[in-house]
Scaffold this motif. Structure first.
Motif, mmCIF file in Angstrom:
data_model
loop_
_atom_site.group_PDB
_atom_site.id
_atom_site.type_symbol
_atom_site.label_atom_id
_atom_site.label_comp_id
_atom_site.label_asym_id
_atom_site.label_seq_id
_atom_site.Cartn_x
_atom_site.Cartn_y
_atom_site.Cartn_z
ATOM 1 N N SER A 163 0.786 -1.359 0.193
ATOM 2 C CA SER A 163 -0.004 0.019 -0.002
ATOM 3 C C SER A 163 0.766 1.182 0.065
ATOM 4 O O SER A 163 0.418 2.352 -0.237
ATOM 5 N N LYS A 168 0.365 1.001 -7.140
ATOM 6 C CA LYS A 168 -0.203 -0.136 -6.335
ATOM 7 C C LYS A 168 -0.707 -1.321 -6.987
ATOM 8 O O LYS A 168 -1.330 -0.912 -8.391
ATOM 9 N N ASP A 199 -4.620 0.617 2.681
ATOM 10 C CA ASP A 199 -5.252 1.002 1.548
ATOM 11 C C ASP A 199 -5.199 0.431 0.237
ATOM 12 O O ASP A 199 -4.229 0.700 -0.677
ATOM 13 N N LEU A 200 -5.782 -0.825 0.257
ATOM 14 C CA LEU A 200 -5.349 -1.592 -0.909
ATOM 15 C C LEU A 200 -6.874 -2.358 -1.099
ATOM 16 O O LEU A 200 -7.859 -2.419 -0.242
#
Ligand SMILES: NC(=O)c1ccc[n+]([C@@H]2O[C@H](COP(=O)([O-])OP(=O)(O)OC[C@H]3O[C@@H](n4cnc5c(N)ncnc54)[C@H](OP(=O)(O)O)[C@@H]3O)[C@@H](O)[C@H]2O)c1
Length: 334
Positions: A163, A168, A199-200
């Motif tokens: 992340s 990404k 945050d993925l």
């Protein structure tokens, strides 16, 4: 943080626990972005750095559970780090981490020990950093990645490091085994995804087969020993980049499916640790059905990866030394 006074050294030495290390990292994503950038720089040209790796097995009272003790030494700028670690399957049976680590940080100019740190987090994040730098070097455009063994200590560090990448993955599919009072693996993984808060775009998968189906890349963190090949015949996608952190290359037949074999350091793979792994790699290299290169060769454009690329992360100890320096600087110790 504890301060220890060594009689042979006038300066007090700090002892940093994993908790101190975690706190010193501060904003994880910012820290990991910097670590990834330093790792990329180190792997791009390993020649200026000195490093070493030693390995021995200690006998324990139970011959079924020998304790493996290893040490790795790396130098980055003015400071050297020696990390020694022992791994014992019985640790896991007792609910502890499989391996225990310590880092001793030396000032090369004064030869003083500056600090001693628990090395577990250092090892997790430096391994993750090398794995994602290798992945990032190979993957072009949009890609999906399967993370096998995502619930482990390195798995957690890998998800956070992914992340922190500028490019990404579009989707991350994760797997582990059924554990901990959940009715199935998916439920366990859904709970894990909520807790790690990265945050993925992460999707849980109930089996290794489903997890790797159709993905562009795999990061394999499943711990050894692997009694049988976990990735079975016909399971691998036709084109894939396989990041081998849990040392799947021990499985000779599996490794022969690849056309390109990448190491973080070709020099490091010659050092016998563990001996069986080095032997397996030597056998494969003797057959030479594939090209051999370093992550740095791809990063600098000297080589191109193949359709079936296997990247074995051996763990360059210079990255340990760089990590420790980042921590010590944040703690104003240097
Ligand atoms: N290359 C390097 O430089 C380097 C550095 C550090 C570690 N490592 C290696 O990386 C691996 C992971 O380390 P770790 O500290 O994260 O280990 P860990 O905390 O024990 O995690 C292992 C992960 O693999 C899963 N797993 C284990 N056996 C499995 C099986 N038979 N089938 C499916 N999943 C299985 C576990 O799932 P559960 O949660 O369900 O148990 C867990 O997610 C180890 O092999 C370690 O030796 C390599």
């Amino acid at each position: 943080m504890l301060r220890i006074n060594f009689t042979s050294q006038e300066l007090p030495v700090c002892f940093l626990t994993d908790r101190d290390v975690e706190q010193a990292m501060g904003n994880k994503i910012e820290f990991l972005k910097e670590l990834i950038s330093i790792t990329r720089e180190i792997l791009s040209d390993l020649r200026p750095y000195a490093f070493d790796k030693i390995s021995l097995y200690a006998r324990t009272s139970d011959p079924a559970y020998p304790t493996k003790i290893r040490a790795m030494a790396g130098c980055y700028g003015r400071y050297s780090v020696v990390r020694s670690f022992s791994a014992n399957e019985r640790n896991r049976e007792m609910g502890r981490r499989r391996s225990n680590n310590f880092c001793i940080i030396y000032d090369n100019e004064t030869t003083d020990i500056v600090a001693i740190a628990e090395g577990n987090l250092i090892s997790d994040y430096r391994t993750a950093s090398i794995a994602v730098v290798g992945l990032d070097a190979v993957m072009k455009g949009d890609y999906t990645v399967a993370v096998l063994g995502a619930t482990g200590s390195v798995g957690n560090a890998v998800l956070q490091s992914l992340s922190a990448l500028d490019k990404k993955p579009r989707k991350v599919i994760i797997s582990a085994r059924g554990r901990g009072g959940f009715s199935n693996v998916k439920e366990r993984l859904e709970d894990y995804i909520k807790r790690i808060k990265v945050d993925l775009e992460i999707e849980p998968s109930e089996s290794i087969e489903k997890c790797i189906k159709g993905v562009d890349a795999v990061i394999d963190l499943i711990s050894m020993p692997k009694p049988v090949s976990l990735v079975k015949e016909g399971m691998l996608p036709e084109k894939v980049t396989y990041i081998d952190v849990g040392k799947n290359a021990l499985d000779h037949e599996f490794a022969m499916k690849f056309d390109t074999y990448v190491f973080d350091s070709v020099e490091l793979r010659k050092l016998p640790s563990p001996a069986t792994f080095a032997l397996s790699i030597r056998t494969m290299l003797a057959e030479r059905n594939f090209r051999v290169m370093e992550i740095g060769d791809i990063l600098t454009g000297r080589e191109r990866p193949g359709d079936m690329t296997l990247i074995t992360v051996l763990g360059v100890p210079v990255v340990d030394a760089a990590f420790c320096q980042m921590i010590m600087r944040r703690l104003s110790l240097i």
